[in-house]
Design a protein around this motif. Structure first.
Motif, PDB file in Angstrom:
ATOM      1  N   ALA A  44     -69.729   7.779  69.483  1.00 14.86           N
ATOM      2  CA  ALA A  44     -69.233   6.451  69.129  1.00 14.86           C
ATOM      3  C   ALA A  44     -69.405   5.519  70.316  1.00 14.86           C
ATOM      4  O   ALA A  44     -68.846   5.746  71.389  1.00 14.86           O
ATOM      5  N   ARG A  54     -64.967  10.754  71.503  1.00 12.53           N
ATOM      6  CA  ARG A  54     -65.052  10.193  70.146  1.00 12.53           C
ATOM      7  C   ARG A  54     -66.456  10.460  69.629  1.00 12.53           C
ATOM      8  O   ARG A  54     -67.388   9.680  69.860  1.00 12.53           O
ATOM      9  N   TYR A  56     -68.787  11.721  66.260  1.00 14.05           N
ATOM     10  CA  TYR A  56     -68.830  11.836  64.809  1.00 14.05           C
ATOM     11  C   TYR A  56     -69.577  13.100  64.396  1.00 14.05           C
ATOM     12  O   TYR A  56     -70.622  13.432  64.959  1.00 14.05           O
ATOM     13  N   GLU A  61     -71.915  13.783  56.838  1.00 14.19           N
ATOM     14  CA  GLU A  61     -72.431  12.587  56.178  1.00 14.19           C
ATOM     15  C   GLU A  61     -73.228  12.941  54.926  1.00 14.19           C
ATOM     16  O   GLU A  61     -73.859  14.000  54.851  1.00 14.19           O
ATOM     17  N   LEU A  77     -74.085   3.919  65.012  1.00 10.40           N
ATOM     18  CA  LEU A  77     -73.073   4.721  65.701  1.00 10.40           C
ATOM     19  C   LEU A  77     -72.258   3.885  66.684  1.00 10.40           C
ATOM     20  O   LEU A  77     -71.261   4.361  67.229  1.00 10.40           O
ATOM     21  N   LYS A 407     -68.288   8.533  59.292  1.00 10.53           N
ATOM     22  CA  LYS A 407     -67.870   8.602  60.687  1.00 10.53           C
ATOM     23  C   LYS A 407     -66.632   9.489  60.857  1.00 10.53           C
ATOM     24  O   LYS A 407     -65.586   9.058  61.374  1.00 10.53           O
ATOM     25  N   LEU A 409     -64.561  12.088  62.666  1.00 13.08           N
ATOM     26  CA  LEU A 409     -64.481  12.514  64.059  1.00 13.08           C
ATOM     27  C   LEU A 409     -64.531  14.049  64.171  1.00 13.08           C
ATOM     28  O   LEU A 409     -63.911  14.758  63.377  1.00 13.08           O
TER      29      LEU A 409
END
Length: 411
Positions: A44, A54, A56, A61, A77, A407, A409
């Protein structure tokens, strides 16, 4: 070299482009399909996402949404402008990066960006080698400025060049409607390299473009500029000018320096207001109606005029980065090697990060005319293949359909 199993991180950095996500997709899709890469993580906001933990989980997805990245502009991103310190002076960030890499068993790191991003990539690569942590690190090129060393051109440039040329053609048509005189000055991005402003010459080549073009590769003299404008305006009653934001005096100071109010995260002056400044000077000198236009952010992410060639090559760069890393290569940036004689061809190659980081490729002086107010045919021949093709981008209600990432985490 023995197989290296582990997770990978893909990060994006610097200014966005119309095709940066095509490169990200090239990395993500290839990594997801590669058995030895156990997990694909997206940082991120670039390296800040690594430092802040952070990340993803790209495995979560939807495949269809990921595919839309190919036609989605800007950095999906998230991006950043964050300069890592010299590790010999302050290794705080590097220790944190190593901590995160170990936490997620990251063995592959792909960073998608321009000059400063390649510097970040290079520093991390050298630190990991010094720390004895095996992690294959690859730079994926990106910049509309087209100023990365070691490559024929950069993903993002072709689409920006196409936007600039198209916009100049449209402005030219608008500026020639009335039978009254007018001078139009268009300010185009480019701090030290004039690839973008030079691309306005494509519009002139097509029959509807600037009469005068000024790049930062040559010194700018206001008196000579006003004489140039006078000459064209007196002859035709119109004059259209394309000018790079980074034009400078013989002593190196920017013409727009008086308008400089801030710097970005890497200490680069944020330029702007040049078109208005030159417009005022022309109006005072000639008394003509003058219009100053600053393309500003519009030229970076104009996906509605994206080049299919640019999209395809951007994807290819990301794909090649993963394939090279998996094969055992590290500490490189993907570059393009191209031929234009007898038809355009483009192949990827690999360049050492240290020859790319913090180096700028300028427009060759011989591609600029002798007096410095236009470009020569070799520039046109260089750029023209890069703007070719119309992408079959999906639309909903005649509006672009961009990727919508979850997105999620990583933990």
């Amino acid at each position: 070299m023995s197989e290296l199993r582990g997770a990978c991180i893909i990060g994006q950095s610097g200014g966005p482009t119309a095709v940066i996500n095509a490169s990200a997709l090239g990395v993500i899709r290839t990594a997801l399909d590669t058995e030895c890469i156990t997990r694909v993580l997206g940082a991120a906001h670039g390296i800040k996402g690594v430092l802040d933990d952070r990340l993803y989980d790209m495995n979560q997805e939807d495949a269809a949404e990921l595919e839309l990245l190919k036609y989605t502009p800007s950095s999906a991103l998230g991006s950043c402008r964050y300069k890592l310190a010299d590790p010999d002076k302050d290794d705080t960030d590097y220790k944190r990066i190593l901590e995160i890499f170990r936490k997620y068993d990251v063995r592959y790191f792909f960073y998608n960006g321009g000059n400063d991003s390649m510097d970040t990539c290079n520093k991390i690569s050298k630190y990991m080698q010094k720390a004895g942590y095996e992690c294959r690190i690859m730079g994926v090129p990106k910049t509309i400025d087209n100023d990365l060393n070691g490559t024929d051109h950069c993903p993002g440039f072709g689409s920006a060049a196409k936007f600039i040329a198209t916009t100049c053609m449209e402005v030219h048509r608008d500026a020639h409607v009335y039978d009254t005189g007018m001078v139009t000055i268009i300010e185009i991005m480019g701090r030290h390299a004039g690839w973008l402003a030079g691309s306005a010459a494509l519009a002139t080549w097509a029959g509807y473009g600037p009469d005068l073009i000024y790049l930062p590769e040559t010194d700018f003299d206001l008196t000579d500029f006003l004489d140039d404008v006078h000459r064209v305006y007196d002859k035709t009653g119109k004059c259209m000018v394309a000018v790079s934001e980074g034009i400078h005096r013989a002593d190196g100071t920017f013409i727009s320096e008086a308008k400089t109010s801030a710097t970005d995260g890497f200490g680069h002056a944020q330029l702007g207001g040049l078109a208005a400044m030159l417009a005022d000077a022309v109006k005072l000198e000639t008394g003509a109606k003058v219009r100053g236009i600053e393309l500003s952010l519009l030229q970076r992410c104009g996906s509605h005029t994206a080049s299919k060639t640019d999209i395809d090559e951007a994807f290819l760069a990301g794909k090649a980065a993963v394939e090279a890393a998996v094969s055992g290569i590290t500490d490189k940036m993907v570059a393009f090697r191209c031929t234009r004689e007898g038809g355009y061809t483009c192949q990827t190659s690999l360049e050492p990060l240290e020859i790319v980081a913090n180096a700028e490729k300028k427009v060759p002086r011989e591609w600029i005319n002798a007096v410095g107010n236009g470009v020569e045919q070799p520039f046109i021949d260089y750029v023209l293949p890069l703007i070719q093709g119309e992408p079959d981008a999906p639309r909903t209600n005649s509006l672009p359909r961009f990727a919508k990432l979850k997105k999620v985490l990583a933990h």
